[in-house]
Enzyme design. Structure first.
Site: not given
Lengths: 426, 427
Positions: A65, A68-69, A140
């Site tokens: 993740h 991905e960012h 997040e």
């Protein structure tokens, strides 16, 4: 290009495997305004331990993740903004077994597709830019921690599975992500973002050959090595914990019930199991099942109730949940209904109706380019084509669904996750 | 290409039909539009849910589900929405398009009939709603009202609008409030239902492959039981031009790990009926409406203060609402940065790429509406509630013409009214 027709559902799919190993799928839709492109790697939150070039890597939870960012960073700035400046709506998501980058645009589709292919295949991060992301992702993660729907689900995963990495939070924790460095990200990109480990799915007003031509132009010319993944030892059918509870600032208790299944290897068998699982759920507790009506009437479930079959490499399960004053009573009622179906079987007329209903739902869902493209990417990684469901579906028998209920809806395979109101009240 | 028609089925009952063959489903909705008011909001919100429990022909959920399954898993969902100060209640239905049924049988007529039956031919006991269904759905609605606290991101904006517009109809929630729902009886609800059927403006929407004539015939037949009435009037929306002289600041505490900051602004009277509206929409896009916006790039990307910071418009009410999730200690920093970015827009400090990027994103997003039946329905209901006929394409043409100075002008009209912060209990 190879052309596959699915006349029953009115779809046509073009396929080409490029020299670099990338599989390209295109659904031409000349009557639409927009185009949609989904570029995905067979790599997700649960692929934490892997071997590349003979060396084993153990990476922290949340690294897929995080990567991905950071993929959106480019030498010239940020691809998200570059795409937005062209009128595209770009985004990305990281799942347990897949990371996907996509955009939708009504203008400059080819230019946007080039940007997408380019930024996802070109890692560019510095230690400084990686450190800075800790703040955003940290927030997040905090946001998810306040989200009862997410908490009740991830707690269920940790109750169903003892060691399988699907039990980990895809985003990781504030602690786990603090160990991520630029080097970790480069290693993971090298291991999993090779064209041979990826697919590109496109739907819209596009020429299939042109999509392939752009992919050839932007991406590496030859395939590289692909990492070998390790999910640890095979899970036993028994759940790790039967019950998991947490208190949060919510108004009514929320719950997720999970039933641990037997995963099958990829290919059509897996798609078949998914369809059988979905039909079994419809018959057992779906919107038009007798049990649903009873639970709704008794006020034990409400309109928030939903259910589904899920599978990832090495695991498959059924889940159902929503809000309930008494989640334990729901668990018991489902167990009783499964026992009744075990004795009496699924009503023949009900079965015919359910099949018709689920079929219509699945066809209607094809309106969405996202459903088509993400569905095809996931199906391909699992060894089949998404639109094959239409042919497989009609052949599924009542006995298959009854057998799945008999095998899976049993006490030792059942876990219940509950989020209760803090101190009994908000 | 799609063909859009609008015709009056009965006095005050309008059908918007989009004829297109690109979808696999047909989309139908019937909506009653009525003024949003504290006294009636809860009752109104309850009605579609009680209706959905059973009809005179299909008296319970089992028989309704069976009927829907026979229509290839069609869905008919109760829906309660708020457009400006209009409460919109009714049903949204989605069915397989006739072209994809296994035996080629038509679905539209049966689907429309079932929709009409749900709205107009309910299951009754002693001349009113069934007590069981009324009680069950009252409990569910109370749960939903109380459950609004569960999603903190939505809740913070919701609290902001109810505090900011406490003296206006807009401050009333679309679901009503617990006190008014608790006292509803099967008989009082029935009276309210009858009143709605006589006074509410009715919007009907269809999108699918059937010809406008066939759609009209099917819906005329389906809505035949609707009372003939000359009293159907579209509700109005009051617009407050200015904010209070000093912004109100309200802080509340809850057991959360992340703070939520919400800021409400008045648009100085600019609404969807004004000429400056396209400039205001562009202004919102530049400021906080896209991933290219000043809020996203500065508050999130540059300062890493939050995961999300965005703004949205209430086009009929003349409001802009900013929403962000931040750490408790960084609340003031985030607030100051958000307001500083607004100042920059007011000064016209908008780079070419920001202006054009906002324009492209806005136009792309609007055109993509035409590819989605649900988004198109939402767009047309919004237009109907506002009494506007402007199409998506016409709006896009207006966005093309907006200049930097017009965006700055729209921003200069914005006035901060209320600042709301949801913080943690220990903070």
């Amino acid at each position: 290009m190879e052309k596959l027709e699915f006349p029953r559902v009115g779809e046509r799919m073009y396929h080409q495997k490029l020299e670099n190993g990338l599989n390209v799928f295109v659904f031409p839709k000349p009557e639409y305004q927009k185009g949609y492109a989904f570029f995905a790697t067979n790599y997700g939150g649960m692929d934490m331990r892997f071997c590349l070039d003979g060396q084993w890597h153990d990476t922290p939870a949340g690294v897929a993740h995080y990567l991905e960012h950071k993929m959106f960073d480019t030498k010239d700035g940020n691809a998200l903004q570059q795409l937005a400046a062209n009128g595209a709506s770009p985004n990305a998501f990281t799942g347990n077994a897949i990371t996907g980058y996509y955009f939708e645009s009504t203008e400059k589709f080819e230019e946007n597709l080039k940007i997408l292919l380019s930024f996802v295949s070109t890692p560019y991060f510095t230690q400084e830019s990686v450190d800075k992301e800790q703040g955003i992702i940290g927030q997040e993660i905090r946001m998810y921690e306040d989200d009862p729907d997410w908490e009740v689900y991830i707690n269920l995963m940790a109750a169903l599975y003892k060691t399988h990495p699907v039990r980990e939070n895809v985003a990781g924790s504030v602690e786990s992500i603090s160990h991520i460095t630029a080097d970790t990200l480069y290693a993971c990109h090298k291991a999993f973002y090779d064209p041979a480990n990826m697919v590109l799915c496109v739907a819209g007003r596009v020429e299939p050959e042109q999509v392939c031509a752009l992919a050839r132009e932007i991406l590496p010319k030859t395939p590289g090595p692909i990492a070998q993944k390790d999910y640890g030892q095979r899970e036993q059918p028994r759940v790790f914990r039967e019950l998991t509870e947490k208190e949060m600032a919510v108004s009514t208790p929320m719950f997720q019930l999970g039933y641990k299944g037997d995963p099958v290897q990829g290919g059509e068998e897996r798609m078949r199991q998914e369809l059988v699982g979905e039909l079994a759920l419809e018959a057992l507790l779906g919107n038009s099942s007798p049990l649903y009506a009873k639970l709704y009437r008794q006020g034990l479930i409400n309109q928030s109730f939903s259910y589904g079959y899920e599978s990832f490499p090495g695991c498959a399960f059924l889940c159902a949940g929503g809000e309930s004053k008494d989640p334990e009573a729901v668990r018991l009622a489902v167990a009783e209904e499964a026992a009744r179906i075990g004795r009496e079987g699924i009503d023949g007329k009900l079965w015919q109706r359910l099949k018709k209903g689920l079929y219509g739902n699945k066809v209607r869902a094809l309106n969405s380019f996202e459903t088509l493209c993400v569905g095809q990417a996931q199906a391909f990684f699992a060894g089949t084509d998404y639109l094959r469901f239409a042919d497989l579906f009609t052949a599924i028998t009542k006995e298959e669904a009854e057998a799945l209920i008999a095998d899976w809806i049993v006490r030792e395979r059942t876990a219940l996750s509950i989020v209760r109101p803090m101190g009994g009240v908000v | 290409m799609s063909q859009i028609t609008r015709r009056e089925l009965f006095p005050g009952v309008w059908l918007r039909a989009v004829h297109t063959e690109k979808f696999k489903s047909a989309y139908l909705s019937v909506t009653l539009l009525t003024p949003l008011a504290e006294e009636t909001a809860g009752q109104n919100a309850l009605i579609p849910w009680v209706l959905r429990r059973g009809t005179a022909v299909h008296p319970d959920m089992e028989s309704l589900s069976a009927a829907l399954d026979e229509l290839y898993g069609g869905a008919i969902e109760p829906v309660v929405r708020k457009k400006g100060e209009t409460q919109c209640l009714g049903f949204i239905a989605s069915f397989l398009d006739d072209a994809y049924t296994l035996g080629g049988e038509p679905i539209l007529e049966s689907a429309a009939a079932l929709l009409g039956e749900l709205l107009l031919n309910p299951y009754t006991q002693d001349g009113a709603f069934c007590p069981d269904y009324t009680q069950g759905e009252k409990d569910n609605l109370l749960d939903r009202i109380r459950g609004q606290v569960n999603d903190k991101r939505v809740y913070a904006v919701h609290r902001l609008t109810s505090l900011m517009c406490g003296e206006e109809a807009f401050g009333v929630d679309k679901l009503g409030d617990e006190d008014h729902v608790r006292v509803v009886t099967p008989v009082s609800l029935w009276a309210r239902y009858q009143q709605l059927l006589h006074t509410a403006a009715v919007e009907v929407y269809y999108c699918g492959s059937a010809s406008p004539e066939r759609v009209e015939a099917a819906l005329r037949a389906a809505l035949e039981r609707l009372p003939v009435s000359g009293e159907r009037e579209m509700p109005e929306c009051q617009v407050r031009l200015h904010a209070e002289t000093e912004p109100r600041v309200i802080e509340e505490a809850m057991d959360v790990t992340q703070g939520k900051l919400a800021i409400g602004l008045r648009t100085g009277g600019v609404t969807c009926w004004e000429e400056e509206y396209p400039a205001l929409v562009m202004c919102n896009a530049v400021f906080g409406g896209t991933t290219l916006s000043k809020l996203f790039l500065n508050v999130r990307e540059k300062l890493s203060l939050c995961y999300y910071a965005s703004s949205m418009l209430e086009k009929m009410k003349g409001l802009m609402l900013v929403s962000s999730g931040v750490e408790f200690e960084k609340y003031k920093t985030a607030r100051d940065e958000i307001l500083a970015q607004l100042q920059a827009v007011r000064r016209g400090e908008i780079a070419d790429w920001e202006l054009e990027g906002a324009r492209r994103t806005l136009i792309g997003g609007h055109l993509a509406t035409l590819d989605d039946q649900g988004r198109q329905e939402e767009f047309w209901l919004g237009q109907a509630a506002a009494g506007l006929d402007t199409t998506v394409e016409e709006l896009c043409a207006q966005f093309e013409a907006v200049t930097r100075e017009q965006v700055a002008q729209a921003a200069r009209k914005l006035e901060v009214d209320t600042i709301y912060f949801l913080k943690g209990k220990e903070a």
